[in-house]
Design an enzyme around this catalytic site. Structure first.
Site, mmCIF file in Angstrom:
data_model
loop_
_atom_site.group_PDB
_atom_site.id
_atom_site.type_symbol
_atom_site.label_atom_id
_atom_site.label_comp_id
_atom_site.label_asym_id
_atom_site.label_seq_id
_atom_site.Cartn_x
_atom_site.Cartn_y
_atom_site.Cartn_z
ATOM 1 N N ASP A 8 0.864 -1.170 0.000
ATOM 2 C CA ASP A 8 0.000 0.000 0.000
ATOM 3 C C ASP A 8 0.906 1.226 0.000
ATOM 4 O O ASP A 8 2.129 1.100 -0.144
ATOM 5 C CB ASP A 8 -0.975 -0.024 1.185
ATOM 6 C CG ASP A 8 -0.309 0.126 2.551
ATOM 7 O OD1 ASP A 8 0.934 0.272 2.630
ATOM 8 O OD2 ASP A 8 -1.039 0.095 3.553
ATOM 9 N N HIS A 9 0.316 2.410 0.157
ATOM 10 C CA HIS A 9 1.101 3.647 0.115
ATOM 11 C C HIS A 9 2.152 3.707 1.215
ATOM 12 O O HIS A 9 3.233 4.242 1.023
ATOM 13 C CB HIS A 9 0.166 4.865 0.198
ATOM 14 C CG HIS A 9 -0.732 4.830 1.406
ATOM 15 N ND1 HIS A 9 -1.855 4.031 1.473
ATOM 16 C CD2 HIS A 9 -0.658 5.473 2.584
ATOM 17 C CE1 HIS A 9 -2.442 4.191 2.643
ATOM 18 N NE2 HIS A 9 -1.735 5.065 3.345
ATOM 19 N N CYS A 65 3.088 -3.147 4.168
ATOM 20 C CA CYS A 65 2.243 -2.029 4.594
ATOM 21 C C CYS A 65 2.939 -1.391 5.793
ATOM 22 O O CYS A 65 4.129 -1.610 5.996
ATOM 23 C CB CYS A 65 0.815 -2.488 4.910
ATOM 24 S SG CYS A 65 0.644 -3.647 6.282
ATOM 25 N N GLY A 66 2.239 -0.625 6.569
ATOM 26 C CA GLY A 66 2.867 0.041 7.702
ATOM 27 C C GLY A 66 3.444 -0.913 8.725
ATOM 28 O O GLY A 66 4.567 -0.747 9.193
ATOM 29 N N THR A 67 2.655 -1.944 9.102
ATOM 30 C CA THR A 67 3.106 -2.907 10.105
ATOM 31 C C THR A 67 3.274 -4.325 9.555
ATOM 32 O O THR A 67 3.885 -5.163 10.210
ATOM 33 C CB THR A 67 2.100 -3.003 11.270
ATOM 34 O OG1 THR A 67 0.855 -3.483 10.749
ATOM 35 C CG2 THR A 67 1.925 -1.660 11.963
ATOM 36 N N GLY A 68 2.699 -4.611 8.415
ATOM 37 C CA GLY A 68 2.669 -5.966 7.871
ATOM 38 C C GLY A 68 1.466 -6.755 8.361
ATOM 39 O O GLY A 68 1.100 -7.771 7.779
ATOM 40 N N GLY A 70 -1.925 -5.914 8.643
ATOM 41 C CA GLY A 70 -3.115 -5.880 7.792
ATOM 42 C C GLY A 70 -2.946 -6.742 6.558
ATOM 43 O O GLY A 70 -3.849 -7.491 6.168
ATOM 44 N N HIS A 98 9.790 -23.982 9.405
ATOM 45 C CA HIS A 98 8.773 -24.713 10.151
ATOM 46 C C HIS A 98 7.378 -24.572 9.565
ATOM 47 O O HIS A 98 6.589 -25.523 9.625
ATOM 48 C CB HIS A 98 8.752 -24.263 11.607
ATOM 49 C CG HIS A 98 9.957 -24.710 12.367
ATOM 50 N ND1 HIS A 98 10.056 -24.579 13.726
ATOM 51 C CD2 HIS A 98 11.124 -25.280 11.966
ATOM 52 C CE1 HIS A 98 11.221 -25.048 14.142
ATOM 53 N NE2 HIS A 98 11.893 -25.475 13.084
ATOM 54 N N ASN A 99 7.035 -23.405 9.041
ATOM 55 C CA ASN A 99 5.657 -23.149 8.604
ATOM 56 C C ASN A 99 5.461 -23.173 7.102
ATOM 57 O O ASN A 99 4.340 -23.032 6.634
ATOM 58 C CB ASN A 99 5.174 -21.799 9.155
ATOM 59 C CG ASN A 99 5.365 -21.691 10.644
ATOM 60 O OD1 ASN A 99 6.065 -20.809 11.122
ATOM 61 N ND2 ASN A 99 4.763 -22.595 11.408
ATOM 62 N N ARG A 109 6.988 0.631 8.681
ATOM 63 C CA ARG A 109 7.146 1.508 9.839
ATOM 64 C C ARG A 109 7.747 0.765 11.030
ATOM 65 O O ARG A 109 7.906 1.336 12.102
ATOM 66 C CB ARG A 109 5.798 2.110 10.213
ATOM 67 C CG ARG A 109 5.247 3.007 9.124
ATOM 68 C CD ARG A 109 3.907 3.628 9.484
ATOM 69 N NE ARG A 109 3.400 4.389 8.344
ATOM 70 C CZ ARG A 109 2.205 4.229 7.805
ATOM 71 N NH1 ARG A 109 1.365 3.343 8.319
ATOM 72 N NH2 ARG A 109 1.834 4.949 6.772
ATOM 73 N N ARG A 132 8.237 -33.448 10.889
ATOM 74 C CA ARG A 132 7.114 -33.121 11.783
ATOM 75 C C ARG A 132 6.469 -31.796 11.399
ATOM 76 O O ARG A 132 5.281 -31.596 11.638
ATOM 77 C CB ARG A 132 7.583 -33.112 13.234
ATOM 78 C CG ARG A 132 8.512 -31.976 13.604
ATOM 79 C CD ARG A 132 8.977 -32.111 15.067
ATOM 80 N NE ARG A 132 9.655 -30.936 15.530
ATOM 81 C CZ ARG A 132 10.940 -30.664 15.336
ATOM 82 N NH1 ARG A 132 11.698 -31.508 14.654
ATOM 83 N NH2 ARG A 132 11.479 -29.562 15.803
ATOM 84 N N HIS A 133 7.238 -30.911 10.778
ATOM 85 C CA HIS A 133 6.693 -29.619 10.367
ATOM 86 C C HIS A 133 5.734 -29.773 9.194
ATOM 87 O O HIS A 133 4.743 -29.046 9.098
ATOM 88 C CB HIS A 133 7.822 -28.649 10.029
ATOM 89 C CG HIS A 133 8.787 -28.492 11.158
ATOM 90 N ND1 HIS A 133 8.430 -27.973 12.383
ATOM 91 C CD2 HIS A 133 10.094 -28.833 11.258
ATOM 92 C CE1 HIS A 133 9.479 -27.982 13.186
ATOM 93 N NE2 HIS A 133 10.498 -28.504 12.529
ATOM 94 N N ARG A 136 2.344 -30.622 10.429
ATOM 95 C CA ARG A 136 1.651 -29.454 10.992
ATOM 96 C C ARG A 136 1.119 -28.543 9.894
ATOM 97 O O ARG A 136 0.019 -28.002 10.008
ATOM 98 C CB ARG A 136 2.598 -28.713 11.931
ATOM 99 C CG ARG A 136 2.932 -29.567 13.144
ATOM 100 C CD ARG A 136 4.105 -29.060 13.917
ATOM 101 N NE ARG A 136 4.413 -29.993 15.011
ATOM 102 C CZ ARG A 136 5.568 -30.020 15.635
ATOM 103 N NH1 ARG A 136 6.522 -29.184 15.311
ATOM 104 N NH2 ARG A 136 5.762 -30.884 16.606
#
Length: 146
Positions: A8-9, A65-68, A70, A98-99, A109, A132-133, A136
């Protein structure tokens, strides 16, 4: 690897850094927007990137984005997406190992360009460990089908 990148912006400046790092690693990058600083809605870009990854048009994605936060919330609504907010290198390593995360979310930000570069390098070089991952991650896939 073919990679979709969107922001985003608030993430526009960091997006240019991310694209540069990805290209230096030899990846093909598609910039899916935004392209200017006019206020825009992050779910629009999260949807473009996430749907492209889920459909197999891209191997992985990056959203900024600003924080990641959203971006990750929106992207994770798309079945098949495992979007992870990574504010430091260890998180990026574990998100992949793992994920089996397929979308990296960054907060412009929260992290500066130098840290973001290392996070991107880690996310795009660490492989999923399986074992094992994998069991999951399969349970996550089963949750999506319910």
């Amino acid at each position: 690897m073919k990679v979709a990148v969107g922001s985003d912006h608030g993430g526009l400046d960091l997006k240019e850094t991310v694209i540069s790092v990805l290209r230096s690693l030899g990846h093909e990058v598609d910039d899916l927007g935004t392209y200017d600083r006019n206020s825009c809605d992050y779910p629009d870009y999260a949807q473009k990137v996430a749907e492209g990854v889920a459909a197999g048009r891209y191997d992985r994605g990056v959203l900024i984005c600003g924080t990641g936060l959203g971006m990750s919330i929106a992207a994770n609504k798309v079945p098949g997406i495992r979007a992870a907010v990574c504010n430091e290198i260890y998180m990026a390593r574990m998100a992949r190992a793992h994920n089996d995360a397929n979308v990296l979310c960054l907060g412009a930000r929260v992290v500066g360009p130098g840290v973001a570069e290392e996070i991107v390098r880690t996310f795009f070089t660490v492989e999923h460990e399986g074992g094992r991952h994998a069991r999951r991650v399969e349970k996550i896939r089963l949750l999506e089908r319910r």
